[in-house]
Design a protein around this motif. Structure first.
Motif, PDB file in Angstrom:
ATOM      1  N   THR A 290      58.935 -14.741  17.858  1.00  0.00           N
ATOM      2  CA  THR A 290      58.461 -15.238  18.923  1.00  0.00           C
ATOM      3  C   THR A 290      59.761 -15.692  20.088  1.00  0.00           C
ATOM      4  OG1 THR A 290      58.080 -17.344  18.659  1.00  0.00           O
ATOM      5  CG2 THR A 290      56.226 -16.770  19.361  1.00  0.00           C
ATOM      6  N   GLY A 291      59.701 -14.408  20.751  1.00  0.00           N
ATOM      7  CA  GLY A 291      61.046 -14.484  21.832  1.00  0.00           C
ATOM      8  C   GLY A 291      62.922 -14.012  20.798  1.00  0.00           C
ATOM      9  N   THR A 316      57.320 -11.279  20.943  1.00  0.00           N
ATOM     10  CA  THR A 316      56.972 -11.684  22.310  1.00  0.00           C
ATOM     11  C   THR A 316      58.302 -11.922  23.155  1.00  0.00           C
ATOM     12  OG1 THR A 316      57.344 -14.512  21.972  1.00  0.00           O
ATOM     13  CG2 THR A 316      54.996 -12.855  21.836  1.00  0.00           C
ATOM     14  N   THR A 317      58.616 -11.220  24.185  1.00  0.00           N
ATOM     15  CA  THR A 317      59.674 -11.151  24.970  1.00  0.00           C
ATOM     16  C   THR A 317      59.459 -11.894  26.199  1.00  0.00           C
ATOM     17  OG1 THR A 317      60.373  -9.488  26.238  1.00  0.00           O
ATOM     18  CG2 THR A 317      58.522  -9.013  25.965  1.00  0.00           C
ATOM     19  N   ARG A 318      60.994 -12.016  27.171  1.00  0.00           N
ATOM     20  CA  ARG A 318      60.691 -12.247  28.552  1.00  0.00           C
ATOM     21  C   ARG A 318      60.430 -11.330  30.104  1.00  0.00           C
ATOM     22  NH1 ARG A 318      65.333 -16.150  29.603  1.00  0.00           N
ATOM     23  NH2 ARG A 318      65.303 -16.601  26.919  1.00  0.00           N
ATOM     24  N   LEU A 331      49.185  -9.187  28.210  1.00  0.00           N
ATOM     25  CA  LEU A 331      49.804 -10.555  28.252  1.00  0.00           C
ATOM     26  C   LEU A 331      50.842 -11.020  28.320  1.00  0.00           C
ATOM     27  CD1 LEU A 331      46.795 -11.797  25.427  1.00  0.00           C
ATOM     28  CD2 LEU A 331      48.833 -13.043  26.672  1.00  0.00           C
ATOM     29  N   ARG A 332      49.962 -11.794  29.111  1.00  0.00           N
ATOM     30  CA  ARG A 332      51.090 -13.097  30.439  1.00  0.00           C
ATOM     31  C   ARG A 332      50.673 -14.522  29.142  1.00  0.00           C
ATOM     32  NH1 ARG A 332      53.857 -13.562  35.807  1.00  0.00           N
ATOM     33  NH2 ARG A 332      54.707 -15.389  36.060  1.00  0.00           N
ATOM     34  N   PHE A 333      52.401 -15.410  28.642  1.00  0.00           N
ATOM     35  CA  PHE A 333      51.594 -16.813  28.360  1.00  0.00           C
ATOM     36  C   PHE A 333      53.094 -17.665  28.974  1.00  0.00           C
ATOM     37  CE2 PHE A 333      54.087 -14.363  25.008  1.00  0.00           C
ATOM     38  CZ  PHE A 333      54.664 -15.933  24.507  1.00  0.00           C
ATOM     39  N   PRO A 334      52.870 -18.904  28.986  1.00  0.00           N
ATOM     40  CA  PRO A 334      54.240 -19.435  29.477  1.00  0.00           C
ATOM     41  C   PRO A 334      55.703 -19.750  28.412  1.00  0.00           C
ATOM     42  CG  PRO A 334      52.186 -21.233  29.959  1.00  0.00           C
ATOM     43  CD  PRO A 334      51.932 -19.436  29.166  1.00  0.00           C
ATOM     44  N   ASP A 335      56.723 -19.310  28.365  1.00  0.00           N
ATOM     45  CA  ASP A 335      57.511 -18.932  27.448  1.00  0.00           C
ATOM     46  C   ASP A 335      57.485 -20.868  26.607  1.00  0.00           C
ATOM     47  OD1 ASP A 335      60.207 -20.510  27.462  1.00  0.00           O
ATOM     48  OD2 ASP A 335      59.481 -20.580  29.739  1.00  0.00           O
ATOM     49  N   ASN A 336      57.417 -20.238  25.208  1.00  0.00           N
ATOM     50  CA  ASN A 336      58.000 -21.777  24.224  1.00  0.00           C
ATOM     51  C   ASN A 336      59.148 -22.088  24.206  1.00  0.00           C
ATOM     52  OD1 ASN A 336      57.920 -19.285  23.410  1.00  0.00           O
ATOM     53  ND2 ASN A 336      58.572 -20.745  20.685  1.00  0.00           N
ATOM     54  N   TYR A 337      59.716 -21.755  24.630  1.00  0.00           N
ATOM     55  CA  TYR A 337      61.211 -22.706  24.554  1.00  0.00           C
ATOM     56  C   TYR A 337      61.138 -24.008  26.341  1.00  0.00           C
ATOM     57  CZ  TYR A 337      62.405 -19.525  21.361  1.00  0.00           C
ATOM     58  OH  TYR A 337      62.416 -18.586  20.089  1.00  0.00           O
ATOM     59  N   GLY A 338      60.838 -23.595  26.950  1.00  0.00           N
ATOM     60  CA  GLY A 338      60.498 -24.617  28.216  1.00  0.00           C
ATOM     61  C   GLY A 338      61.559 -24.441  28.939  1.00  0.00           C
ATOM     62  N   GLU A 339      61.796 -23.053  28.922  1.00  0.00           N
ATOM     63  CA  GLU A 339      62.549 -23.043  30.254  1.00  0.00           C
ATOM     64  C   GLU A 339      61.499 -22.757  31.447  1.00  0.00           C
ATOM     65  OE1 GLU A 339      66.094 -19.988  29.371  1.00  0.00           O
ATOM     66  OE2 GLU A 339      64.625 -19.264  28.669  1.00  0.00           O
ATOM     67  N   GLY A 340      60.229 -22.438  31.319  1.00  0.00           N
ATOM     68  CA  GLY A 340      59.295 -22.299  33.020  1.00  0.00           C
ATOM     69  C   GLY A 340      59.477 -20.943  33.068  1.00  0.00           C
ATOM     70  N   THR A 362      60.500 -23.322  17.462  1.00  0.00           N
ATOM     71  CA  THR A 362      60.106 -24.537  17.998  1.00  0.00           C
ATOM     72  C   THR A 362      58.923 -24.964  17.720  1.00  0.00           C
ATOM     73  OG1 THR A 362      59.177 -23.341  19.579  1.00  0.00           O
ATOM     74  CG2 THR A 362      61.118 -22.998  20.002  1.00  0.00           C
ATOM     75  N   ALA A 363      58.660 -26.884  18.487  1.00  0.00           N
ATOM     76  CA  ALA A 363      58.084 -27.205  17.552  1.00  0.00           C
ATOM     77  C   ALA A 363      56.466 -26.779  18.312  1.00  0.00           C
ATOM     78  CB  ALA A 363      58.361 -28.534  17.289  1.00  0.00           C
ATOM     79  N   LEU A 364      55.831 -27.415  17.748  1.00  0.00           N
ATOM     80  CA  LEU A 364      54.723 -27.076  18.418  1.00  0.00           C
ATOM     81  C   LEU A 364      54.616 -27.437  20.185  1.00  0.00           C
ATOM     82  CD1 LEU A 364      51.333 -26.180  18.659  1.00  0.00           C
ATOM     83  CD2 LEU A 364      51.111 -28.071  17.758  1.00  0.00           C
ATOM     84  N   ASN A 365      53.678 -27.183  21.251  1.00  0.00           N
ATOM     85  CA  ASN A 365      53.674 -27.210  22.567  1.00  0.00           C
ATOM     86  C   ASN A 365      52.809 -26.489  23.378  1.00  0.00           C
ATOM     87  OD1 ASN A 365      54.819 -24.354  22.679  1.00  0.00           O
ATOM     88  ND2 ASN A 365      56.820 -25.434  23.010  1.00  0.00           N
ATOM     89  N   PRO A 366      52.665 -26.885  24.494  1.00  0.00           N
ATOM     90  CA  PRO A 366      51.322 -26.387  24.916  1.00  0.00           C
ATOM     91  C   PRO A 366      51.094 -24.833  25.643  1.00  0.00           C
ATOM     92  CG  PRO A 366      52.135 -29.027  25.995  1.00  0.00           C
ATOM     93  CD  PRO A 366      53.150 -28.188  25.149  1.00  0.00           C
ATOM     94  N   ALA A 367      52.223 -24.305  25.243  1.00  0.00           N
ATOM     95  CA  ALA A 367      52.779 -22.892  25.496  1.00  0.00           C
ATOM     96  C   ALA A 367      52.251 -22.090  23.676  1.00  0.00           C
ATOM     97  CB  ALA A 367      54.766 -22.807  26.071  1.00  0.00           C
TER      98      ALA A 367
END
Length: 394
Positions: A290-291, A316-318, A331-340, A362-367
């Motif tokens: 991831t990233g 994954t990549t930005r 495939l697109r999804f929110p970033d798991n680092y929380g930058e938005g 990163t810790a588990l998050n909605p992304a």
């Protein structure tokens, strides 16, 4: 994709992209160019094309053993030197490549002192942060942390050789910017080596690197030549790819290279053995980093491959890339680092693999939950290189 080749003494190609026309002249490595790279169109106003590596594990799935073989080939291009060596990998695309080259070099030079550190787009800890620019990038601000460990800091400030690793070289500007930043920290740097899968600066620019950098520079690349890109009428969307906040905790770890490492990461062999026992014979498995968190995922993939698993690794990549050419699915999804900012996976379709293992720092998050849901994946949180916790998602 319309790609035309000239089979004369030099290999010449013209590629018509949705964003413009890319013309290439390959001067070495042409016989394996198709195995190493493809061409893609970037949704980026600064640069409308991408030399898409097939052995990097970023935008294209690759077997771990093939990727590690590339690491070893690039490590072998580093000249024999005395004294400590600094290896710096360029975020985000080449972090895994650079760490793999560093570890391959350590295997070939046991007992030799070296430091690995990678650039990043996140702050970790409260130490000194050096900024430089990757001008053509979709997210141009890059940062280098000074190691907090005294021994690692001594390596950074005392080494005479700097090895910069990226997937491709096209202008040399980013390498020059980073070298200048490093020499302000360590004026004792005496030589620079650039290790890349592809070098499209051209022979004249490559020959002029030492004069341009102001110290001896060598280049090791598997494919070389030069390019010309003529932009077309495509207008890239104005979408943000970077929202740096020096005070924001993005959950990026300090343990995998941002603050420096002097030894190789350990592969999670016990986890790999357990997982291999769960998979049906012949099952297809994707290990997805991831990233910026890439190399630990590759080591898990390599451990699974040693167990006989049919495995590919990717990340994954930005970077926004059009579905065209070497990219047939996005495939697109929110970033798991929380930058938005949006993140993407390329050439991976839901249901393509029997098992998908998402590796994250990163810790588990909605992304991450959304990503796992889209790919029907399992999540693995790496606390250390060989201390990994599976996160329940069902």
């Amino acid at each position: 994709m319309n790609a035309k080749a000239d089979t004369g003494a030099l290999s010449r190609r013209s590629v018509d992209l949705p964003t413009g026309t890319l013309e290439l002249t390959l001067t070495h490595g042409a016989d394996e160019a198709d195995a190493l790279l493809g061409f893609a169109a970037r949704a980026n106003a600064k640069r409308g094309f991408l030399f898409l590596s097939k052995v990097l594990g970023k935008h294209w799935p690759v077997t771990p053993s093939n990727m590690i073989a590339i690491h070893e080939r690039l490590a072998a291009t580093v000249p024999n030197v005395d004294g400590p060596v600094i290896f710096i990998a360029m975020a985000e695309t080449a972090i895994g490549l650079g760490q793999g080259v560093f570890e391959a070099w350590l295997r070939a030079h046991p007992g030799h002192s070296a430091l690995f550190i990678h650039t990043t787009r996140y702050r970790v800890g409260g130490g000194e942060l050096i900024e430089f620019e990757e001008a053509h990038s979709h997210a141009p601000r890059q940062f280098l942390h000074l190691p907090s460990d005294p021994a690692l800091r001594e390596l950074l400030l005392g080494a005479g050789t700097l090895v910069l690793v990226d997937d491709e070289a096209s202008t040399g500007n980013t390498f020059l910017n980073l070298t200048q930043a490093c020499r302000r920290l360590n004026p004792g740097i005496r030589r620079v080596h650039l290790a890349t899968i592809t070098n499209f600066m051209g022979q004249s620019a490559t020959d002029g690197l030492s004069a341009r950098f102001g110290l001896p520079v060598t280049m090791g690349a598997l494919v070389g030549g030069e390019y010309r890109f003529t932009p077309g009428d495509y207008v890239a969307p104005a979408t943000p790819a970077q929202r740096f906040d020096a005070n924001a905790d993005r959950g990026a770890s300090t343990r995998f290279g941002r603050l420096g490492l002097s030894s190789a990461l350990r592969a999670p062999e016990r986890l790999a053995a357990r997982l291999a026992g769960e998979f049906a014979p012949g099952a297809s498995v994707l290990v997805l980093g991831t990233g910026e968190f890439m190399h630990a995922a590759t080591l898990l993939g390599a451990a699974l491959e040693r167990q006989g698993v049919n495995v590919r690794v990717q990340s994954t990549t930005r970077s926004p890339i059009l579905t065209w050419g070497a990219v047939d699915y996005a495939l697109r999804f929110p970033d798991n680092y929380g930058e938005g900012v949006a993140n993407f996976i390329y050439n991976v379709a839901p249901g393509q693999y029997d098992h998908v293992l998402v590796c994250h720092e990163t810790a588990l998050n909605p992304a991450l939950r959304e990503l796992a849901g889209q790919l029907d994946a399992r999540l693995f949180h790496f606390l250390l290189d060989d201390h990994v916790e599976e996160v329940p998602v069902r």
